[in-house]
Design an enzyme around this catalytic site. Structure first.
Site, PDB file in Angstrom:
ATOM      1  N   LYS A  94       3.589  -4.011   9.059  1.00 58.29           N
ATOM      2  CA  LYS A  94       3.310  -5.270   9.751  1.00 58.29           C
ATOM      3  C   LYS A  94       2.779  -5.113  11.183  1.00 58.29           C
ATOM      4  O   LYS A  94       2.984  -5.963  12.035  1.00 58.29           O
ATOM      5  CB  LYS A  94       4.545  -6.197   9.779  1.00 58.29           C
ATOM      6  CG  LYS A  94       5.311  -6.350   8.504  1.00 58.29           C
ATOM      7  CD  LYS A  94       4.485  -6.432   7.262  1.00 58.29           C
ATOM      8  CE  LYS A  94       3.764  -7.729   7.054  1.00 58.29           C
ATOM      9  NZ  LYS A  94       2.993  -7.662   5.760  1.00 58.29           N
ATOM     10  N   GLY A  96      -0.614  -4.236  11.725  1.00 59.13           N
ATOM     11  CA  GLY A  96      -2.059  -4.461  11.814  1.00 59.13           C
ATOM     12  C   GLY A  96      -2.891  -3.750  10.763  1.00 59.13           C
ATOM     13  O   GLY A  96      -4.115  -3.655  10.901  1.00 59.13           O
ATOM     14  N   THR A  98      -3.806  -4.670   7.714  1.00 57.35           N
ATOM     15  CA  THR A  98      -4.800  -5.534   7.064  1.00 57.35           C
ATOM     16  C   THR A  98      -6.034  -5.705   7.958  1.00 57.35           C
ATOM     17  O   THR A  98      -7.180  -5.590   7.500  1.00 57.35           O
ATOM     18  CB  THR A  98      -4.166  -6.921   6.777  1.00 57.35           C
ATOM     19  OG1 THR A  98      -2.986  -6.715   5.997  1.00 57.35           O
ATOM     20  CG2 THR A  98      -5.117  -7.837   6.048  1.00 57.35           C
ATOM     21  N   HIS A 157       1.686   4.173   5.410  1.00 51.07           N
ATOM     22  CA  HIS A 157       2.765   3.782   6.336  1.00 51.07           C
ATOM     23  C   HIS A 157       3.672   4.977   6.638  1.00 51.07           C
ATOM     24  O   HIS A 157       4.640   4.838   7.375  1.00 51.07           O
ATOM     25  CB  HIS A 157       3.627   2.679   5.728  1.00 51.07           C
ATOM     26  CG  HIS A 157       2.984   1.318   5.706  1.00 51.07           C
ATOM     27  ND1 HIS A 157       2.089   0.887   6.646  1.00 51.07           N
ATOM     28  CD2 HIS A 157       3.150   0.246   4.866  1.00 51.07           C
ATOM     29  CE1 HIS A 157       1.716  -0.354   6.368  1.00 51.07           C
ATOM     30  NE2 HIS A 157       2.342  -0.758   5.293  1.00 51.07           N
ATOM     31  N   LYS A 320       0.722 -15.658  10.810  1.00 53.95           N
ATOM     32  CA  LYS A 320       0.223 -16.356  11.991  1.00 53.95           C
ATOM     33  C   LYS A 320      -0.816 -15.533  12.760  1.00 53.95           C
ATOM     34  O   LYS A 320      -1.703 -16.089  13.395  1.00 53.95           O
ATOM     35  CB  LYS A 320       1.387 -16.660  12.936  1.00 53.95           C
ATOM     36  CG  LYS A 320       2.342 -17.721  12.423  1.00 53.95           C
ATOM     37  CD  LYS A 320       3.326 -18.056  13.527  1.00 53.95           C
ATOM     38  CE  LYS A 320       4.324 -19.112  13.088  1.00 53.95           C
ATOM     39  NZ  LYS A 320       5.421 -19.235  14.068  1.00 53.95           N
TER      40      LYS A 320
HETATM   41  P1  PAP Z   1       1.368  -4.515   5.953  1.00 52.06           P
HETATM   42  O1  PAP Z   1       2.260  -3.601   6.732  1.00 52.06           O
HETATM   43  O2  PAP Z   1       2.112  -5.200   4.844  1.00 52.06           O
HETATM   44  O3  PAP Z   1       0.107  -3.850   5.530  1.00 52.06           O
HETATM   45  P2  PAP Z   1      -0.003  -5.679   8.183  1.00 52.06           P
HETATM   46  O4  PAP Z   1      -1.360  -6.053   7.757  1.00 52.06           O
HETATM   47  O5  PAP Z   1       0.154  -4.428   8.967  1.00 52.06           O
HETATM   48  O6  PAP Z   1       0.977  -5.706   6.942  1.00 52.06           O
HETATM   49  O7  PAP Z   1       0.597  -6.817   9.101  1.00 52.06           O
HETATM   50  C1  PAP Z   1       0.518  -8.164   8.796  1.00 52.06           C
HETATM   51  C2  PAP Z   1       0.462  -8.890  10.113  1.00 52.06           C
HETATM   52  O8  PAP Z   1      -0.878  -8.845  10.636  1.00 52.06           O
HETATM   53  C3  PAP Z   1       0.822 -10.348   9.967  1.00 52.06           C
HETATM   54  O9  PAP Z   1       1.363 -10.715  11.233  1.00 52.06           O
HETATM   55  P3  PAP Z   1       2.304 -11.998  11.446  1.00 52.06           P
HETATM   56  O10 PAP Z   1       3.342 -11.985  10.369  1.00 52.06           O
HETATM   57  O11 PAP Z   1       2.894 -11.825  12.819  1.00 52.06           O
HETATM   58  O12 PAP Z   1       1.415 -13.186  11.385  1.00 52.06           O
HETATM   59  C4  PAP Z   1      -0.561 -10.954   9.731  1.00 52.06           C
HETATM   60  O13 PAP Z   1      -0.616 -12.339   9.979  1.00 52.06           O
HETATM   61  C5  PAP Z   1      -1.377 -10.179  10.715  1.00 52.06           C
HETATM   62  N1  PAP Z   1      -2.813 -10.138  10.391  1.00 52.06           N
HETATM   63  C6  PAP Z   1      -3.385 -10.031   9.166  1.00 52.06           C
HETATM   64  N2  PAP Z   1      -4.716 -10.022   9.286  1.00 52.06           N
HETATM   65  C7  PAP Z   1      -5.005 -10.135  10.593  1.00 52.06           C
HETATM   66  C8  PAP Z   1      -6.221 -10.210  11.331  1.00 52.06           C
HETATM   67  N3  PAP Z   1      -7.392 -10.157  10.745  1.00 52.06           N
HETATM   68  N4  PAP Z   1      -6.135 -10.338  12.680  1.00 52.06           N
HETATM   69  C9  PAP Z   1      -4.944 -10.390  13.298  1.00 52.06           C
HETATM   70  N5  PAP Z   1      -3.751 -10.327  12.649  1.00 52.06           N
HETATM   71  C10 PAP Z   1      -3.786 -10.200  11.305  1.00 52.06           C
END
Ligand code: PAP
Length: 359
Positions: A94, A96, A98, A157, A320
């Site tokens: 979580k 970054g 994605t 990860h 978010k």
């Molecule tokens: P993962 O570890 O399951 O791969 P990951 O993508 O690292 O997840 O993290 C998801 C977070 O990045 C979410 O944060 P939040 O819960 O605080 O909202 C997700 O919303 C955010 N996220 C996904 N895509 C983007 C993007 N393009 N720009 C900024 N934040 C993003």
């Protein structure tokens, strides 16, 4: 077939053997079965604690992992053959992945696709390249990733110290992009995500319980701080091999961070590209606003299979996308506890994380 290749990229056969479709070489099947026996043996002796998604996680070489990803790790050690041009995207959960997946894919392939008709807009970033931890075994018995275009991109990860030296040693030319985030925001994001994935047969994990576990380092791929420090120290020792990024910097100055990323990947933007607005096009394509509104990332739009049991809706990777959402959840006392752990753990390392107020 696995879904990790964007359809336009290559459609060629990219696994050695598929149940029944191809003949599985006998030696490979035997080796796979042996590996399972080894896994059972390892799990039986390892300290375990409460998992956030599954019932238990196990302490394997100082990091808490689910049994599924321990299997992936053993396979990476036994089967994965890094190539000199490989680029790994590494992050704690979580932080970054994605976003970086989209940015790295768009950057590496910027001369292959039009921004007006980009495959990321159809498939979303999850499918752009493999998540090594589970894709290594998703295609039974072992995925060799032979047909990925160069440079091959992978996400993981796993903590730096867990990966084989064939990937991490400074003498190997494979590169790592590491992204970290304020642990308070990573915790909030992880609690939401894992609560959704948690098996319905298990009692839900409460916010306060998850908070205590997180602070004690007990969560999948944790402890958070040891994860970050491993990559931080390695990046200080070999900056040409590991690029260390922060989610908060990327939110504040996406174009600047993207230029850093492209240069590190060995694909710097040319003056003509910069003048032509390519940097801004990629930033826009990979923005939370664009990606989270794609059909494939809407509720029911598509999903990723991580294991036979774990299938995650694309939608769940977008919540978010803000810096400082922890303020909506943590009491002053809770915030102070995480900040003081961060301060103590990172002391003397030269790294600061999440101690400033919301930006
Ligand atoms: P993962 O570890 O399951 O791969 P990951 O993508 O690292 O997840 O993290 C998801 C977070 O990045 C979410 O944060 P939040 O819960 O605080 O909202 C997700 O919303 C955010 N996220 C996904 N895509 C983007 C993007 N393009 N720009 C900024 N934040 C993003």
């Amino acid at each position: 077939m696995s879904t990790y290749l964007v359809p336009d990229q290559t459609t060629s056969h990219h696994r050695t053997a598929i149940n029944g479709e191809n003949q599985i070489p006998k030696e490979e099947e035997e080796a796979y079965n042996k590996l399972h026996e080894k896994l059972d043996g390892i799990l039986a002796t390892m300290p375990k604690d409460k998992g956030w998604r599954s019932q238990n996680i196990f302490l394997y070489k100082d990091f808490w992992l689910s049994s599924g990803v321990i299997k992936g790790l053993l396979m990476i050690h036994d089967y994965f053959q890094p190539q000199p041009t490989d680029i790994f995207l590494a992050a704690f959960m979580k932080c970054g992945t994605t976003w970086l997946k989209a940015l790295m894919f768009a950057t590496a392939n910027r001369n292959r696709f039009k921004f007006s008709d980009h495959p990321l807009n159809r498939t979303g970033p999850q499918s752009a390249f493999p998540f090594l931890d589970t894709h290594i075994y998703l295609d039974y018995p072992v995925t060799k990733f032979d047909h990925l275009p160069s440079p091959r991109l992978f996400a993981t990860h796993f903590a730096h110290s867990l990966l084989p030296t064939s990937m991490t040693s400074p003498s190997s030319t494979a590169k790592f992009v590491y992204v970290c985030r304020d642990p308070k925001d990573a915790f909030i994001s992880k609690w939401h995500f894992m609560s959704k994935l948690r098996s319905k047969e298990l009692t839900p994990i409460s916010f306060n319980e998850a908070y205590d576990l997180f602070c004690n380092g007990i969560s999948e791929y944790g402890p958070f701080w040891d994860h970050v420090l491993g990559y931080w120290k390695a990046s200080r020792e070999s900056p040409e091999k590991i690029l260390f990024l922060k989610y908060e910097d990327m939110k504040r100055e996406p174009s600047m961070e993207l230029k850093k990323l492209a240069a590190f990947m060995g694909m710097p933007f040319t003056a003509a590209e910069e003048e032509g607005g390519v940097v801004e096009e990629i930033v826009k394509l990979c923005s939370f606003e664009n990606l989270s509104n794609l059909q494939v990332n809407k509720d029911g739009g598509g999903a990723q299979k991580f294991t036979a049991q774990v299938v995650v809706e694309n939608h769940d990777f977008f919540r978010k996308g803000n810096v400082g959402d922890w303020e909506n959840y943590l009491t002053e006392e809770m915030r102070n506890r995480i900040d003081s752990i961060t301060e103590t753990k990172l002391k003397g390392s030269g790294l600061t994380l999440g101690l400033t107020k919301k930006t």
